[in-house]
Design a protein around this motif. Structure first.
Motif, PDB file in Angstrom:
ATOM      1  N   VAL A   1       0.925   5.622   0.049  1.00 48.29           N
ATOM      2  CA  VAL A   1       0.206   6.874   0.265  1.00 48.29           C
ATOM      3  C   VAL A   1       1.203   8.031   0.069  1.00 48.29           C
ATOM      4  CG1 VAL A   1      -1.120   8.309   1.842  1.00 48.29           C
ATOM      5  CG2 VAL A   1      -1.383   5.813   1.892  1.00 48.29           C
TER       6      VAL A   1
ATOM      7  N   THR B   1       1.583  12.257   0.120  1.00 49.94           N
ATOM      8  CA  THR B   1       0.979  13.512   0.569  1.00 49.94           C
ATOM      9  C   THR B   1       1.841  14.670   0.086  1.00 49.94           C
ATOM     10  OG1 THR B   1       0.091  12.429   2.541  1.00 49.94           O
ATOM     11  CG2 THR B   1       0.178  14.843   2.552  1.00 49.94           C
TER      12      THR B   1
ATOM     13  N   THR C   1      -3.555  14.240  -1.486  1.00 48.89           N
ATOM     14  CA  THR C   1      -3.277  12.875  -1.039  1.00 48.89           C
ATOM     15  C   THR C   1      -3.626  11.916  -2.161  1.00 48.89           C
ATOM     16  OG1 THR C   1      -3.749  13.411   1.275  1.00 48.89           O
ATOM     17  CG2 THR C   1      -3.755  11.086   0.670  1.00 48.89           C
TER      18      THR C   1
ATOM     19  N   ASP D   1       0.856  -1.182   0.000  1.00 49.94           N
ATOM     20  CA  ASP D   1       0.000   0.000   0.000  1.00 49.94           C
ATOM     21  C   ASP D   1       0.897   1.239   0.000  1.00 49.94           C
ATOM     22  OD1 ASP D   1      -2.169  -1.683   0.139  1.00 49.94           O
ATOM     23  OD2 ASP D   1      -2.416  -1.451   2.315  1.00 49.94           O
TER      24      ASP D   1
ATOM     25  N   SER E   1      -3.344   7.636  -3.091  1.00 51.15           N
ATOM     26  CA  SER E   1      -3.077   6.342  -2.451  1.00 51.15           C
ATOM     27  C   SER E   1      -3.345   5.192  -3.411  1.00 51.15           C
ATOM     28  CB  SER E   1      -3.939   6.188  -1.195  1.00 51.15           C
ATOM     29  OG  SER E   1      -5.320   6.276  -1.518  1.00 51.15           O
TER      30      SER E   1
ATOM     31  N   THR F   1      -3.436   0.640  -3.393  1.00 46.57           N
ATOM     32  CA  THR F   1      -3.477  -0.552  -2.543  1.00 46.57           C
ATOM     33  C   THR F   1      -3.160  -1.786  -3.373  1.00 46.57           C
ATOM     34  OG1 THR F   1      -5.858  -0.833  -2.945  1.00 46.57           O
ATOM     35  CG2 THR F   1      -5.200   0.421  -0.985  1.00 46.57           C
TER      36      THR F   1
END
Length: 458
Positions: free
Chosen positions: A212, A214, A263, A210, A265, A267
């Motif tokens: 992420v 920012t 943001t 995963d 993201s 997965t």
């Protein structure tokens, strides 16, 4: 009567031609000189920038000069090599200390910079030159060691600017993927109103990952949420960036964006997949010199802080020239006779003669070579002998008082040798036309006079 008409018509035609020739001459003299390229222009370039990675900033300075008497509107240019990408303001002025613009410079999208001289050089045609400074970006990945110098084409010559040794690839020369997450940022437009940045990271190391990302821009910037581009894939180009085929549809990104924060993201990314995120930010405060963009990258729970900084660049330069010196009158412009009509021996009378009393021999001017006057004559100082008595006697001197030994030059002596040289003249198309017009006008006037005179006879 017919001859009178012919003379009148001829004089009228001559007058019209004279006026036309005058107008043509004046118009010709008013035409500006045509602009031209200056192949003899000199431009020397310098850089102290160190190139370590793609999109590094390369600051350049130059010294330039053009031949004397170059004209307003004349141009010279330099061509940036393909390794450099121009950015920053695309036009700038080269000014002297008084703020007068000596030349202007304009850069195009192909990296060609054209310098154009202004009207300043018309009044300052000598020693025209100055400096310039501008900024570029190194557009290649210098890690492959394929380029060790930049070649600039300037007029008919080239200028070579060496690059620092980035190391030469000797084996396994495919692009090396990054070993850690990072961020880079550069200007997206030459006007420096937008910045583009990239978040990059190494290939995924686990079976399922995963991610992420920012992004938080600093003051003076805001995110353009319509220009956020996520990429997922395995294939890269020579620069190490992801290319087709991409796996964006297999592993779509979830985007949450506002002007102050972004943001993105993913997965379940499998091992070997790589992720890139391109973000465009708009400049809201153009007065800043430095722009920062910071963020974080989290891969499988491991967080890395990343950031980038980009400086605002400027382009400019200096220029100057020297005015043509005013002509100084030559020492030979005024004719000076080689023989001055001044006696070689000045005659100084011992007593000033007066016309009311007879001058006795004791009051006679005594020259260097003694000449005895006769008692019956009244001596008079001759004006050409540079004797200036307070009262000049009216009697003429005796021939015996003008002995050649005194060295008096007669007033009717021939002029001295050495005639002053005539002033040089210069020709121009306008002057030729004006002289021709004057000649035609004179011919017309003579013909008109003859016609009027013939008319009076009839």
């Amino acid at each position: 009567m017919i001859k009178q008409i012919h003379l009148t018509t001829t004089s009228l035609v001559a007058a019209i031609l004279a006026a036309a020739m005058t107008l043509i001459g004046l118009s010709w003299s008013a035409l500006p000189a045509s602009a031209a390229d200056i192949p003899e222009a000199s431009v020397s370039l310098h850089t102290e920038s160190v190139v370590n990675s793609q999109w590094d900033q390369v600051d350049l300075t130059c010294e330039w000069s053009v031949p004397d008497h170059s004209q307003p509107g004349d141009t010279f240019s330099l061509q940036l090599p393909s390794e450099l990408r121009w950015f920053g303001t695309a036009s700038f002025d080269l000014k002297n200390d008084d703020g007068e613009t000596v030349a202007t410079a304009v850069a195009d999208d192909e990296g060609r910079v054209v310098f154009t001289l202004t009207d300043f050089v018309a009044s300052h045609p000598l020693n025209v030159g100055g400096t310039c400074n501008f900024t570029t970006q190194y557009a290649l990945d210098p890690g492959n060691g394929s380029v060790d110098e930049l070649v600039f084409t300037v007029g008919s010559g080239v200028v070579r600017v060496p690059l620092p040794d980035a190391g030469e690839c000797t084996s396994d020369c495919e692009p090396t993927p990054p070993t850690s997450a990072g961020k880079a940022m550069w200007w997206a437009d030459s006007a420096q109103t937008q910045l583009e940045s990239i978040f990059y990271m190494p290939p995924m190391a686990s079976d399922s990952n995963d991610v992420v990302v920012t992004d938080v821009p600093a003051e003076g910037m805001e995110i353009d949420c319509s220009a956020v581009t996520p990429r997922v894939g395995r294939s890269v180009n020579d620069d190490g960036n992801l290319v087709e085929p991409l796996d964006n549809e297999l592993y779509p990104a979830v985007i949450d964006c506002s002007p102050e924060r972004l943001t993105a993201s993913w997965t379940g990314l499998p091992e070997g997949e790589r992720v890139e995120l391109f973000v465009v930010t708009k400049v809201t405060d153009p007065a800043l010199d430095v722009y920062q963009n910071n963020g974080t990258v989290v891969i499988s729970g491991e967080e890395t802080t990343v950031g980038a900084e980009t400086k605002r660049t400027s382009a400019g330069g200096t220029g100057n020239g020297t005015a043509t010196p005013s002509p100084t009158p030559s020492a030979t412009s005024t004719p000076t006779p080689s023989a001055t009509p001044t006696p070689s021996a000045s005659v100084t009378p011992s007593a000033t003669p007066t016309p009311s009393a007879s001058v006795t021999p004791s009051a006679t001017p005594t020259p260097t070579a003694t000449a005895t006057p006769t008692p019956s004559a009244t001596p008079t100082a001759t004006p050409s002998a540079s004797v200036t008595p307070s009262a000049t006697p009216t009697a003429e001197p005796s021939p015996s008082t003008t002995s050649p030994g005194i060295g008096i030059v007669p007033s009717d002596a021939p002029p001295a040798s050495g005639t002053p040289e005539p002033l040089a003249t210069t020709g121009a198309h306008s002057a030729a036309f004006i002289f021709a017009a004057a000649a035609l006008l004179a011919v017309g006037s003579v013909l008109a006079f003859l016609g009027a005179r013939r008319a009076r006879r009839h």
